[in-house]
Design a protein around this motif. Structure first.
Motif, PDB file in Angstrom:
ATOM      1  N   MET A   1       0.832  -1.186   0.000  1.00 16.05           N
ATOM      2  CA  MET A   1       0.000   0.000   0.000  1.00 16.05           C
ATOM      3  C   MET A   1       0.877   1.249   0.000  1.00 16.05           C
ATOM      4  SD  MET A   1      -2.947  -1.451   0.054  1.00 16.05           S
ATOM      5  CE  MET A   1      -4.272  -0.387   0.614  1.00 16.05           C
ATOM      6  N   ARG A   2       0.332   2.328  -0.549  1.00 19.37           N
ATOM      7  CA  ARG A   2       1.028   3.611  -0.485  1.00 19.37           C
ATOM      8  C   ARG A   2       0.994   4.135   0.946  1.00 19.37           C
ATOM      9  NH1 ARG A   2       1.263   6.182  -5.777  1.00 19.37           N
ATOM     10  NH2 ARG A   2       1.457   8.225  -4.803  1.00 19.37           N
ATOM     11  N   GLU A   3       1.815   5.138   1.218  1.00 20.22           N
ATOM     12  CA  GLU A   3       1.832   5.773   2.531  1.00 20.22           C
ATOM     13  C   GLU A   3       0.842   6.937   2.539  1.00 20.22           C
ATOM     14  OE1 GLU A   3       5.720   6.763   3.885  1.00 20.22           O
ATOM     15  OE2 GLU A   3       6.532   4.757   3.492  1.00 20.22           O
ATOM     16  N   TRP A   4      -0.414   6.629   2.840  1.00 15.83           N
ATOM     17  CA  TRP A   4      -1.468   7.631   2.826  1.00 15.83           C
ATOM     18  C   TRP A   4      -1.436   8.452   4.109  1.00 15.83           C
ATOM     19  CZ3 TRP A   4      -3.198   8.070  -1.843  1.00 15.83           C
ATOM     20  CH2 TRP A   4      -3.255   6.944  -2.685  1.00 15.83           C
ATOM     21  N   ARG A   5      -1.581   9.774   3.972  1.00 15.23           N
ATOM     22  CA  ARG A   5      -1.493  10.672   5.124  1.00 15.23           C
ATOM     23  C   ARG A   5      -2.726  11.531   5.331  1.00 15.23           C
ATOM     24  NH1 ARG A   5       3.261  14.200   3.614  1.00 15.23           N
ATOM     25  NH2 ARG A   5       2.612  15.308   5.494  1.00 15.23           N
ATOM     26  N   TYR A   6      -3.517  11.723   4.280  1.00 18.30           N
ATOM     27  CA  TYR A   6      -4.694  12.586   4.358  1.00 18.30           C
ATOM     28  C   TYR A   6      -5.919  11.872   3.799  1.00 18.30           C
ATOM     29  CZ  TYR A   6      -1.267  16.323   4.981  1.00 18.30           C
ATOM     30  OH  TYR A   6      -0.235  17.093   5.450  1.00 18.30           O
TER      31      TYR A   6
ATOM     32  N   GLY B   1      -3.055  11.720  -0.451  1.00 14.29           N
ATOM     33  CA  GLY B   1      -4.406  11.950   0.027  1.00 14.29           C
ATOM     34  C   GLY B   1      -5.401  10.985  -0.594  1.00 14.29           C
ATOM     35  N   ILE B   2      -6.178  10.308   0.234  1.00 13.41           N
ATOM     36  CA  ILE B   2      -7.210   9.385  -0.241  1.00 13.41           C
ATOM     37  C   ILE B   2      -8.452  10.201  -0.605  1.00 13.41           C
ATOM     38  CG2 ILE B   2      -8.656   7.399   0.332  1.00 13.41           C
ATOM     39  CD1 ILE B   2      -6.521   6.686   2.480  1.00 13.41           C
ATOM     40  N   GLY B   3      -8.884  10.121  -1.832  1.00 12.99           N
ATOM     41  CA  GLY B   3     -10.050  10.870  -2.288  1.00 12.99           C
ATOM     42  C   GLY B   3     -11.324  10.052  -2.159  1.00 12.99           C
TER      43      GLY B   3
END
Length: 203
Positions: free
Chosen positions: A35-40, A111-113
């Motif tokens: 997984m990506r490193e999601w922060r927002y 950022g996860i939309g």
């Protein structure tokens, strides 16, 4: 060693043009190994009262977005074949691709939309959409350790210059529902089965 080109200085060395591409399917990519490193987490509305993933996918492909629907998740409002509150996983989430939902690259990168079908300048989200949104965000917060301070509407991020997800999006209700979902998770007995969040996965 020197190289000389005929006509040097007379014009551009290469004739460049912007290709006209009409995407009909997202560009093929391999499944991710991590997984990506999601922060927002970024909350959007679609701006239309009727919609589903295929409609948004087609529109965004025609606008030149090679990875299709700009959001990672879509939450239906009972129109266009999506159940009210149905959560659909987008192509970008399945393949862990950056979003196309913000103007700024750094927000698309981490950022996860999440988009809710509807126009929240005219009408509020449905209660079921709000329940699904809270449940999805709580899961994403848990999985990626995203703090409350990093959850905002699209237009609340500095530099985005938009009123998305609309002036009628009920932020007070949203935070109350998110807290309610969190408290329920805390009270759940550790040996009881954890309810699975239902997400529609497309092939």
């Amino acid at each position: 060693m020197l190289f000389f080109f005929a006509g040097w200085g007379a014009g551009p060395l290469f004739s460049r043009h912007i290709p006209s591409i009409s995407y009909r399917q997202p560009v093929p990519v391999t499944l991710p190994t991590q997984m990506r490193e999601w922060r927002y987490i970024v909350v959007h509305h679609s701006g239309a009262m009727v919609g589903n993933e295929d409609m948004i996918q087609t529109d965004h492909l025609q606008r030149g977005m090679e990875n299709g629907m700009a959001y990672h998740f879509l939450i239906g409002n009972g129109s266009a074949g999506l159940r009210d509150g149905e959560i659909v996983e987008g192509h970008r989430w399945k393949y862990q691709l950056q979003g196309g939902h913000c103007h700024q690259d750094f927000l698309n990168d981490c950022g996860i939309g999440i988009c809710l079908v509807g126009n929240f300048k005219k009408k509020t989200p449905t209660p079921q959409q709000m329940r699904s949104l809270s449940a999805l965000i709580l899961k994403l917060q848990t999985d990626f350790h995203i703090p409350d301070d990093n959850i905002h509407g699209h237009g609340q991020f500095y530099g985005e210059d938009t009123d998305c997800p609309g002036i009628l999006f009920p932020w007070t209700q949203f935070w109350a529902k998110l807290n309610e979902a969190y408290q329920e998770a805390l009270l759940r007995e550790t040996n009881s089965p954890v309810p699975q969040l239902e997400i529609t996965h497309r092939p």
